[in-house]
Design a protein around this motif. Sequence first.
Motif, short mmCIF file in Angstrom:
data_model
loop_
_atom_site.label_atom_id
_atom_site.label_comp_id
_atom_site.label_asym_id
_atom_site.label_seq_id
_atom_site.Cartn_x
_atom_site.Cartn_y
_atom_site.Cartn_z
N LEU A 134 0.83 -1.20 0.00
CA LEU A 134 0.00 0.00 0.00
C LEU A 134 0.86 1.24 0.00
O LEU A 134 2.02 1.23 0.42
CB LEU A 134 -0.93 -0.01 1.22
N ASP A 135 0.29 2.33 -0.49
CA ASP A 135 0.92 3.64 -0.34
C ASP A 135 -0.14 4.69 -0.13
O ASP A 135 -1.34 4.43 -0.27
CB ASP A 135 1.85 3.97 -1.51
N VAL A 136 0.30 5.88 0.25
CA VAL A 136 -0.60 6.96 0.60
C VAL A 136 -0.96 7.73 -0.67
O VAL A 136 -0.08 8.15 -1.42
CB VAL A 136 0.03 7.91 1.62
N ASP A 137 -2.25 7.93 -0.90
CA ASP A 137 -2.69 8.69 -2.07
C ASP A 137 -2.32 10.17 -1.90
O ASP A 137 -2.61 10.77 -0.86
CB ASP A 137 -4.22 8.57 -2.23
N GLY A 138 -1.66 10.69 -2.92
CA GLY A 138 -1.31 12.11 -2.89
C GLY A 138 -0.40 12.50 -1.74
O GLY A 138 -0.54 13.60 -1.18
N PHE A 139 0.54 11.65 -1.41
CA PHE A 139 1.39 11.95 -0.26
C PHE A 139 2.25 13.20 -0.50
O PHE A 139 2.48 13.97 0.43
CB PHE A 139 2.29 10.74 0.03
N LYS A 140 2.69 13.41 -1.72
CA LYS A 140 3.49 14.60 -2.01
C LYS A 140 2.70 15.87 -1.74
O LYS A 140 3.24 16.85 -1.20
CB LYS A 140 3.97 14.57 -3.45
N ASP A 196 3.45 19.02 0.67
CA ASP A 196 3.50 20.37 0.10
C ASP A 196 2.53 21.31 0.80
O ASP A 196 2.86 22.47 1.07
CB ASP A 196 3.18 20.33 -1.40
N ARG A 197 1.33 20.83 1.12
CA ARG A 197 0.29 21.70 1.70
C ARG A 197 0.43 21.85 3.21
O ARG A 197 0.18 22.92 3.76
CB ARG A 197 -1.10 21.13 1.38
N HIS A 198 0.78 20.77 3.89
CA HIS A 198 0.75 20.78 5.35
C HIS A 198 2.13 20.66 5.98
O HIS A 198 2.26 20.81 7.20
CB HIS A 198 -0.14 19.63 5.86
N GLY A 199 3.15 20.39 5.18
CA GLY A 199 4.50 20.28 5.72
C GLY A 199 4.91 18.84 5.98
O GLY A 199 4.07 17.94 6.11
N HIS A 200 6.21 18.65 6.08
CA HIS A 200 6.74 17.30 6.28
C HIS A 200 6.42 16.74 7.65
O HIS A 200 6.37 15.52 7.83
CB HIS A 200 8.25 17.29 6.05
N VAL A 201 6.19 17.62 8.62
CA VAL A 201 5.80 17.13 9.95
C VAL A 201 4.47 16.41 9.87
O VAL A 201 4.29 15.34 10.47
CB VAL A 201 5.74 18.30 10.96
N ALA A 202 3.53 16.98 9.11
CA ALA A 202 2.23 16.33 8.93
C ALA A 202 2.40 15.01 8.18
O ALA A 202 1.78 14.00 8.52
CB ALA A 202 1.29 17.26 8.17
N GLY A 203 3.23 15.03 7.14
CA GLY A 203 3.47 13.79 6.39
C GLY A 203 4.05 12.70 7.26
O GLY A 203 3.65 11.53 7.18
N ASP A 204 5.00 13.08 8.12
CA ASP A 204 5.60 12.09 9.02
C ASP A 204 4.56 11.53 9.99
O ASP A 204 4.57 10.34 10.31
CB ASP A 204 6.74 12.72 9.82
N GLU A 205 3.66 12.39 10.47
CA GLU A 205 2.63 11.92 11.39
C GLU A 205 1.67 10.96 10.69
O GLU A 205 1.24 9.96 11.28
CB GLU A 205 1.86 13.12 11.96
#
Length: 329
Positions: free
Chosen positions: A210-216, A220-229
């Motif tokens: 599996l992978d996250v839809d639209g992870f990039k 881009d919108r919420h920052g890498h901290v949000a992506g890491d969470e």
Amino acid sequence: MRRIYPMRNLGVLLLCLPYVSVLLEQGTLGRYAWAVVLNVLVWPHVAFWLAMRARDPAAVEHRNLVIDAAMGGFWIAATHFSLVPAAAMLSILAADRLAAGGWRLLGRATLACAVVAALTGWALGWPFHPGASMRTIAWSLPAIFIYMLALSHVGYQLARRIVQQNRQLDRLNLTDPGVDLPNRRFFNARAQELVASARAGHAQAVLLVLDVDGFKSINDRHGHVAGDEVLREIARLLREQAGATGFPARLGGDEFALLLGASLTEGERVAAHLRESVAQLQLPTWPQLHVSISIGVAPLASHHRGMDEWVGAADRAMYVAKASSRARR
């Protein structure tokens, strides 16, 4: 250094007993009282202080251990080469030096001990009285047994610590620290084991990729901290779904995998539950963030010649699922 300090104190206290016994019998304790005080009460603390304040504590402590041996040579000669205390002294000196610095340190210490013993013996006129009283023999035994027991305990504790550190290193080498899941290297090894085990026992196995839809766009919108969470939360859900027998892993980036010893039907049920759980994720810091995942499910089939083909099948299924999800939007 902190392990050597108590061992040095223990050693000099234990060896003090038989050597004081010999000095009493020879009537020379008064002559050497200053040396007893210096060796037993002062030197261990000076040696520790010198090592702790040095730029290279290990090198200084090795030098201190050679000085210990030189002092031992002095006492062997000063007590007229009494054999039983000398045997206790030499056994402790040899075991300690070998444990601390190997044969090289033992060689240096042996040379220092021999040279000082020879010089002291020469200065005293080579007195030689190898016999020992029952009191001296009795006081020599604790030095050998208690010290060797303590040294064995220190060695055991050190071995346990090394084993624990090796386990931690293995875990770091096989774990993705960002999400606390096995990494791709560990996944590959476990997948190969599962393929062999399933085929040998004719058991079922299924792989979810599996992978996250639209992870990039999340980054881009919420920052890498949000992506890491988001990745940490997905890892948590994978651990929950894996249970005691499943094997979750992070393959890299936003791509994850879950190995299950189950049928295709069970794998699809787990996939549906994962999609639903991820869609319901609520991240307090980013309440407007909605997360979705695409999952490919592939059972282990007889035509899969190895792990790579199995993972490739799950990858293709994931891209089909991702394309279907985009079409529905």
